[in-house]
Design a protein around this motif. Structure first.
Motif, mmCIF file in Angstrom:
data_model
loop_
_atom_site.group_PDB
_atom_site.id
_atom_site.type_symbol
_atom_site.label_atom_id
_atom_site.label_comp_id
_atom_site.label_asym_id
_atom_site.label_seq_id
_atom_site.Cartn_x
_atom_site.Cartn_y
_atom_site.Cartn_z
ATOM 1 N N GLU A 1 0.819 -1.215 0.000
ATOM 2 C CA GLU A 1 0.000 0.000 0.000
ATOM 3 C C GLU A 1 0.854 1.267 0.000
ATOM 4 N N PHE A 2 1.883 1.309 0.848
ATOM 5 C CA PHE A 2 2.695 2.512 0.939
ATOM 6 C C PHE A 2 3.631 2.656 -0.259
ATOM 7 N N GLN B 1 1.487 3.880 -3.095
ATOM 8 C CA GLN B 1 1.085 5.262 -2.793
ATOM 9 C C GLN B 1 2.196 6.222 -3.195
ATOM 10 N N ARG B 2 3.426 5.865 -2.873
ATOM 11 C CA ARG B 2 4.552 6.741 -3.211
ATOM 12 C C ARG B 2 4.868 6.691 -4.701
ATOM 13 N N HIS C 1 2.699 6.343 -7.076
ATOM 14 C CA HIS C 1 1.694 7.198 -7.708
ATOM 15 C C HIS C 1 1.987 8.675 -7.456
ATOM 16 N N ALA C 2 2.581 8.982 -6.293
ATOM 17 C CA ALA C 2 2.924 10.371 -5.993
ATOM 18 C C ALA C 2 3.949 10.917 -6.975
ATOM 19 N N GLN D 1 -3.119 -3.947 -8.378
ATOM 20 C CA GLN D 1 -2.292 -3.039 -9.174
ATOM 21 C C GLN D 1 -2.017 -3.609 -10.570
ATOM 22 N N TYR E 1 7.087 2.516 5.550
ATOM 23 C CA TYR E 1 6.074 2.851 6.547
ATOM 24 C C TYR E 1 6.664 2.592 7.920
#
Length: 272
Positions: free
Chosen positions: A84-85, A88-89, A91-92, A119, A177
């Protein structure tokens, strides 16, 4: 043959965990699946968050790794939080799974693999017993391979990194994380233990054992161990059981398959 009206009034078979109250120790917001598994078998469930999941102290190491993603041969993800993390990064940085097309991906755990599939990716390697230690045994030749390993910032085991490096790999273990301990134990859970309402106490990681021990010994320094005398202690697997024996004195139930489903089944088997 049983007639319909006779079948209609036959007593329903009680569920295997009916009458049992089970305390689950998970990260806040991450206990719904396990709770549902236990409630489906008739258990009453009390939750006590023992983990607080947050971003790492700095994104810089992971950002630097993502900027060089094309230089890696493997990506290792050993938990749902890591998936998840990491994404998330990713995509950032306006990247998605297409930026990983050149990589082989190893995961630990069915849940980790399921989140990866969301994903649009399928893992190339997943150990059948769902523990990180088994990943090394099944890992292919990796001399001169560069491996990205996003993981928890503190408290992670080093064996995977050490053994892969001994096989000739270059492992970049970067914090994705952090997993910390709450300030205090949940009052409802504490009261349930004090009034002897809990039948089974469950742990799904070594860190939940350590944090639970820290919380309960802080709240009840003179009586916490006595409160556990009448409670069965259930563990998801080998490493978690080691922590249970070290800090809580014993393990009564251990899952054969190191998953939440396996832990729930082990509890059902014990109670039948």
């Amino acid at each position: 043959m049983v007639k319909y009206h006779e079948w209609l009034y036959q007593p329903l078979k009680p569920k295997p965990l009916a009458g049992k109250t089970i305390l689950i120790t998970r990260a806040a917001g991450q206990s719904s699946q396990f709770r549902q598994l236990l409630e489906h078998q008739g258990a009453e469930v009390v939750e006590v968050p023992t983990l607080v999941i947050t971003p790492p102290a700095s994104w810089e190491p992971l950002d630097q790794a993502i900027a060089q993603i094309g230089t890696y041969n493997w990506l290792i993800l050993t938990s749902a939080n890591a998936v998840e993390f990491f994404f998330q990064r990713l995509h950032a940085h306006n990247l998605d799974s297409r930026s990983l097309h050149h990589l082989k991906i190893a995961v630990v755990g069915r849940k980790t693999g399921e989140l990866l599939s969301i994903q649009g990716l399928i893992p190339d390697l997943i150990p059948s017993d769902f523990i990180a230690d088994s990943l090394v045994a099944r890992f292919p030749e990796c001399v001169n391979s560069r491996i990205l390993f996003p993981r928890v910032q503190s408290g992670g085991r080093e064996v995977l990194i050490t053994e892969l490096e001994q096989k000739g790999a270059k492992v970049d273990a970067v914090p994705a994380y952090e997993s910390g301990c709450p300030q205090d134990i949940d009052e409802i859970a504490l009261r349930s233990l004090q009034t002897h309402q809990i039948d089974i106490l469950t742990f799904a990681s070594s860190k939940t054992v350590r944090n639970f021990h820290q919380l309960i010994s802080k709240a009840l320094p003179d009586e916490w161990d006595q409160l556990l005398d009448s409670v069965q202690i259930a563990s998801i697997g080998t490493q978690t059981s080691i922590a249970c024996r070290e800090l809580l004195g014993r393990v009564d139930i251990e899952a054969q398959e190191f998953t939440l489903e396996g832990l729930a089944q082990a509890i059902v088997n014990t109670c039948n």
